[in-house]
Design an enzyme around this catalytic site. Sequence first.
Site, PDB file in Angstrom:
ATOM      1  N   HIS A  76     123.003  48.178 173.365  1.00 32.06           N
ATOM      2  CA  HIS A  76     121.638  47.665 173.527  1.00 32.06           C
ATOM      3  C   HIS A  76     121.606  46.646 174.658  1.00 32.06           C
ATOM      4  O   HIS A  76     122.443  45.746 174.705  1.00 32.06           O
ATOM      5  CB  HIS A  76     121.173  46.979 172.220  1.00 32.06           C
ATOM      6  CG  HIS A  76     120.715  47.952 171.180  1.00 32.06           C
ATOM      7  ND1 HIS A  76     119.881  47.587 170.152  1.00 32.06           N
ATOM      8  CD2 HIS A  76     120.980  49.269 170.999  1.00 32.06           C
ATOM      9  CE1 HIS A  76     119.646  48.651 169.379  1.00 32.06           C
ATOM     10  NE2 HIS A  76     120.308  49.682 169.882  1.00 32.06           N
ATOM     11  N   TYR A 205     112.833  40.839 166.798  1.00 30.42           N
ATOM     12  CA  TYR A 205     112.821  39.581 166.051  1.00 30.42           C
ATOM     13  C   TYR A 205     111.379  39.082 166.070  1.00 30.42           C
ATOM     14  O   TYR A 205     110.829  38.793 167.121  1.00 30.42           O
ATOM     15  CB  TYR A 205     113.718  38.532 166.716  1.00 30.42           C
ATOM     16  CG  TYR A 205     115.199  38.748 166.538  1.00 30.42           C
ATOM     17  CD1 TYR A 205     115.881  39.709 167.289  1.00 30.42           C
ATOM     18  CD2 TYR A 205     115.927  38.001 165.612  1.00 30.42           C
ATOM     19  CE1 TYR A 205     117.245  39.917 167.125  1.00 30.42           C
ATOM     20  CE2 TYR A 205     117.292  38.196 165.447  1.00 30.42           C
ATOM     21  CZ  TYR A 205     117.941  39.150 166.201  1.00 30.42           C
ATOM     22  OH  TYR A 205     119.290  39.347 166.039  1.00 30.42           O
ATOM     23  N   PRO A 298     122.258  34.441 159.688  1.00 32.56           N
ATOM     24  CA  PRO A 298     122.439  35.686 160.444  1.00 32.56           C
ATOM     25  C   PRO A 298     121.458  35.890 161.604  1.00 32.56           C
ATOM     26  O   PRO A 298     121.591  36.849 162.347  1.00 32.56           O
ATOM     27  CB  PRO A 298     122.283  36.771 159.379  1.00 32.56           C
ATOM     28  CG  PRO A 298     121.578  36.138 158.254  1.00 32.56           C
ATOM     29  CD  PRO A 298     121.900  34.695 158.296  1.00 32.56           C
ATOM     30  N   LYS A 302     125.934  36.123 164.676  1.00 35.58           N
ATOM     31  CA  LYS A 302     127.182  35.505 165.125  1.00 35.58           C
ATOM     32  C   LYS A 302     128.315  35.576 164.111  1.00 35.58           C
ATOM     33  O   LYS A 302     129.491  35.447 164.485  1.00 35.58           O
ATOM     34  CB  LYS A 302     126.929  34.018 165.437  1.00 35.58           C
ATOM     35  CG  LYS A 302     126.094  33.799 166.675  1.00 35.58           C
ATOM     36  CD  LYS A 302     126.828  34.275 167.920  1.00 35.58           C
ATOM     37  CE  LYS A 302     125.879  34.857 168.933  1.00 35.58           C
ATOM     38  NZ  LYS A 302     126.473  35.874 169.788  1.00 35.58           N
ATOM     39  N   TYR A 388     123.424  35.018 172.830  1.00 34.27           N
ATOM     40  CA  TYR A 388     123.341  36.184 171.936  1.00 34.27           C
ATOM     41  C   TYR A 388     124.360  37.248 172.352  1.00 34.27           C
ATOM     42  O   TYR A 388     125.083  37.789 171.513  1.00 34.27           O
ATOM     43  CB  TYR A 388     121.928  36.772 171.986  1.00 34.27           C
ATOM     44  CG  TYR A 388     121.635  37.760 170.876  1.00 34.27           C
ATOM     45  CD1 TYR A 388     122.195  39.042 170.869  1.00 34.27           C
ATOM     46  CD2 TYR A 388     120.791  37.427 169.825  1.00 34.27           C
ATOM     47  CE1 TYR A 388     121.944  39.939 169.854  1.00 34.27           C
ATOM     48  CE2 TYR A 388     120.523  38.331 168.802  1.00 34.27           C
ATOM     49  CZ  TYR A 388     121.102  39.582 168.823  1.00 34.27           C
ATOM     50  OH  TYR A 388     120.842  40.488 167.812  1.00 34.27           O
TER      51      TYR A 388
HETATM   52  P1  FAS Z   1     134.508  38.139 154.500  1.00 28.09           P
HETATM   53  O1  FAS Z   1     133.756  37.348 153.455  1.00 28.09           O
HETATM   54  O2  FAS Z   1     133.885  39.363 155.080  1.00 28.09           O
HETATM   55  O3  FAS Z   1     135.919  38.597 153.912  1.00 28.09           O
HETATM   56  C1  FAS Z   1     136.670  37.749 153.075  1.00 28.09           C
HETATM   57  C2  FAS Z   1     137.475  38.630 152.146  1.00 28.09           C
HETATM   58  O4  FAS Z   1     138.285  37.785 151.310  1.00 28.09           O
HETATM   59  C3  FAS Z   1     136.590  39.452 151.227  1.00 28.09           C
HETATM   60  O5  FAS Z   1     136.963  40.808 151.272  1.00 28.09           O
HETATM   61  C4  FAS Z   1     136.831  38.841 149.853  1.00 28.09           C
HETATM   62  O6  FAS Z   1     136.747  39.798 148.829  1.00 28.09           O
HETATM   63  C5  FAS Z   1     138.247  38.290 150.002  1.00 28.09           C
HETATM   64  N1  FAS Z   1     138.568  37.221 149.068  1.00 28.09           N
HETATM   65  C6  FAS Z   1     137.738  36.262 148.581  1.00 28.09           C
HETATM   66  N2  FAS Z   1     138.394  35.492 147.701  1.00 28.09           N
HETATM   67  C7  FAS Z   1     139.674  35.968 147.624  1.00 28.09           C
HETATM   68  C8  FAS Z   1     140.822  35.603 146.879  1.00 28.09           C
HETATM   69  N3  FAS Z   1     140.794  34.607 145.989  1.00 28.09           N
HETATM   70  N4  FAS Z   1     141.965  36.317 147.051  1.00 28.09           N
HETATM   71  C9  FAS Z   1     142.003  37.353 147.930  1.00 28.09           C
HETATM   72  N5  FAS Z   1     140.939  37.763 148.657  1.00 28.09           N
HETATM   73  C10 FAS Z   1     139.796  37.069 148.501  1.00 28.09           C
HETATM   74  N6  FAS Z   1     126.898  38.310 159.954  1.00 28.09           N
HETATM   75  C11 FAS Z   1     126.207  38.801 160.996  1.00 28.09           C
HETATM   76  O7  FAS Z   1     126.625  38.626 162.146  1.00 28.09           O
HETATM   77  N7  FAS Z   1     125.030  39.498 160.783  1.00 28.09           N
HETATM   78  C12 FAS Z   1     124.552  39.724 159.513  1.00 28.09           C
HETATM   79  O8  FAS Z   1     123.511  40.332 159.326  1.00 28.09           O
HETATM   80  C13 FAS Z   1     125.267  39.249 158.405  1.00 28.09           C
HETATM   81  N8  FAS Z   1     124.841  39.501 157.118  1.00 28.09           N
HETATM   82  C14 FAS Z   1     125.565  38.992 156.062  1.00 28.09           C
HETATM   83  C15 FAS Z   1     125.166  39.213 154.717  1.00 28.09           C
HETATM   84  C16 FAS Z   1     125.901  38.661 153.648  1.00 28.09           C
HETATM   85  C17 FAS Z   1     125.455  38.911 152.216  1.00 28.09           C
HETATM   86  C18 FAS Z   1     127.047  37.879 153.900  1.00 28.09           C
HETATM   87  C19 FAS Z   1     127.825  37.262 152.752  1.00 28.09           C
HETATM   88  C20 FAS Z   1     127.458  37.668 155.217  1.00 28.09           C
HETATM   89  C21 FAS Z   1     126.725  38.238 156.297  1.00 28.09           C
HETATM   90  N9  FAS Z   1     127.125  38.054 157.623  1.00 28.09           N
HETATM   91  C22 FAS Z   1     126.442  38.530 158.684  1.00 28.09           C
HETATM   92  C23 FAS Z   1     128.309  37.330 157.922  1.00 28.09           C
HETATM   93  C24 FAS Z   1     129.471  38.264 157.678  1.00 28.09           C
HETATM   94  O9  FAS Z   1     129.330  39.403 158.470  1.00 28.09           O
HETATM   95  C25 FAS Z   1     130.708  37.459 157.926  1.00 28.09           C
HETATM   96  O10 FAS Z   1     130.591  36.663 159.087  1.00 28.09           O
HETATM   97  C26 FAS Z   1     131.941  38.318 158.023  1.00 28.09           C
HETATM   98  O11 FAS Z   1     132.031  39.098 156.872  1.00 28.09           O
HETATM   99  C27 FAS Z   1     133.131  37.372 158.197  1.00 28.09           C
HETATM  100  O12 FAS Z   1     134.274  38.072 157.922  1.00 28.09           O
HETATM  101  P2  FAS Z   1     135.474  37.370 157.094  1.00 28.09           P
HETATM  102  O13 FAS Z   1     135.724  36.030 157.646  1.00 28.09           O
HETATM  103  O14 FAS Z   1     136.556  38.382 157.062  1.00 28.09           O
HETATM  104  O15 FAS Z   1     134.886  37.103 155.640  1.00 28.09           O
HETATM  105  C1  PHB Z   2     121.932  43.668 161.259  1.00 29.39           C
HETATM  106  O1  PHB Z   2     121.781  44.747 161.883  1.00 29.39           O
HETATM  107  O2  PHB Z   2     122.384  43.627 160.078  1.00 29.39           O
HETATM  108  C2  PHB Z   2     121.583  42.368 161.932  1.00 29.39           C
HETATM  109  C3  PHB Z   2     121.278  42.373 163.281  1.00 29.39           C
HETATM  110  C4  PHB Z   2     120.957  41.170 163.891  1.00 29.39           C
HETATM  111  C5  PHB Z   2     120.944  40.000 163.153  1.00 29.39           C
HETATM  112  C6  PHB Z   2     121.260  40.008 161.790  1.00 29.39           C
HETATM  113  C7  PHB Z   2     121.574  41.204 161.169  1.00 29.39           C
HETATM  114  O3  PHB Z   2     120.623  38.826 163.748  1.00 29.39           O
END
Ligand code: FAS
Ligand code: PHB
Length: 395
Positions: A76, A205, A298, A302, A388
Amino acid sequence: MVKSTSTQVVIVGAGPAGLLLSHLLDLEGIASVLLENRSGEYVLGRIRAGVLESSSVELLEQVGVGDRLRREGFEHRGIYLQWPEERHHIDFVDHVGRPVWIYGQTELTKDLMQAREAAGQRSFYEVDDVTLHDIESERPSVRFVSAEGEPREVVGQVVAGCDGFHGPSRHAIPADLQRTWDHAYPYAWLGVLADVPPSTDDLIYAWHPEGFALHSMRSETVSRLYLQVDPDDDIANWSDDRIWESLAARLGDGQNGWHLQAGPITEKSILPMRSFVATPMRHGRLFLAGDAGHIVPPTGAKGLNLAIADVAVLSGALAALLKDGRSDLADAYSETALRRVWRCTHFSWWMTSMLHAHGDDFDAQLQLAQLRWVARSGAAAAGLAENYAGLPIGY
Ligand code: FAS
Ligand code: PHB
C-alpha cells in the site's frame, strides 16, 4: 524430580517476537528453546495486527521468511484520512519513498512457526507455572510444568522475555529498579472480521463526531474493520446491523459516490487501548522484547513492528555477547530499543488523540484542525508518512 536441560537462550513466549528471535539467533548459530503457555492453534487463532513497515518486510525477506508475504501480502502506498465530507490520501511513497504492507499477524506467525519447525527448533507448548530464576547470574533458568505435567527447567546463558503484556518476565525485574508509564484511553476498539471484499484500496482512518472508524483488510475477500466504542461497552450491545450502520456513517458511505459494502461478520471483539512502557528492558541476563516491554494503541499500526524491531536489535546484541564475548551492544540494548519505543509511543498517541472524538467540542475542533493541516501541508503529511511507514531499524 525436575528434568533439566540447557541451551544458550531461553525464550519465554512464542508470539511474533519469540518466534522471530529464535529464527534470528539460529542464523547466528545460537541455540534457543521456546516456551509457550498456549497451544500453537490458539496462538494462530488470535486476530491481531495487519500492517508491516517496509523495514519489517525487508528484514523478514533478508532472513528467509518473507516469500509468502511478498506473494500474498498487499503493498500500500499510503492511507486515507477521512472526516465528514472530506477524504484525503496521504501518499507515503511520494513523501518518504517507502510503502507499507498489509499482511495479517496470523499469517506472519504461521510463516515463522513453519520456519522454526523446519529448522528443528526446540519448543514446549502449553506449558504452565513458568518462573524465572537467577537472572542476575550467568546461568539464568526458567522452570515450568510441561504439557505432560512434568516439572522441568531450562538453564541458559540468557533469558529473553517475549511473553507479552500479561507474561511473567517483566515482573522478574526488581520493582525498585523498574519504572513504568501506563496511560489508559477513554475509549476502546470494536474489531470486526468480515467475509466481504474491501471497499477501499488503501486503509481509511475516519474521524467522526460519533467516534473513530478504520477500514482495513486481510485479503481480496476479507475485510478487517474497527469502530470506537466505550471501554466498558459489551459486544452483546453490537448486532451485526448496528456495526455496519455505524461503520457506514463514520466512514462516509454515500460521500462522493463511495459506498461501504457490508457482509457476513465472522469475528467481533472489543479491544482495550493503552500506552504502556516499562524500563529497563534488560536486567542482568534477562532481556525483554515486544509487548512484554511496551504496548501502543493500534491506531499507529506499530505494535507488531516494534516487536520486530526489538528482536532485530536484540539478536545482534546477543550474538556479540555469546559469540564474541562483547557486552557493549547488550549493555546498550534497553536504551537503543526504548528510543524507538518512545518515538512509536508518541506517534501512536498522536494518531489516537487526533482521530478519536469523545464529546469535548473544543478537542473536536483541534482534531479537525490537525486533520486539515496534515491533509493540506506537505511537511505535516511527510511527518505522518515517516512515522507510519516506519523509521529505519536501530533508529
Ligand atoms: P504477543 O502477546 O503476541 O506474544 C506473547 C506470547 O507469550 C503469547 O503467545 C502468549 O501466549 C505467550 N505467553 C504469555 N504468558 C506466558 C507464560 N507465562 N509462559 C509462556 N508463554 C507465555 N498491533 C498492531 O500493530 N495492529 C493491531 O491492530 C493490533 N491489534 C491488537 C489486538 C489485540 C487484542 C492485542 C492484544 C494486540 C494487538 N496488536 C496490534 C499488538 C500486537 O500485534 C502485538 O504488538 C504483537 O502481538 C507483539 O508480539 P509479541 O511481543 O510477540 O507479544
Ligand atoms: C489491521 O489491519 O488490523 C490494522 C491496520 C491498521 C491499524 C490497526 C489495525 O492501525
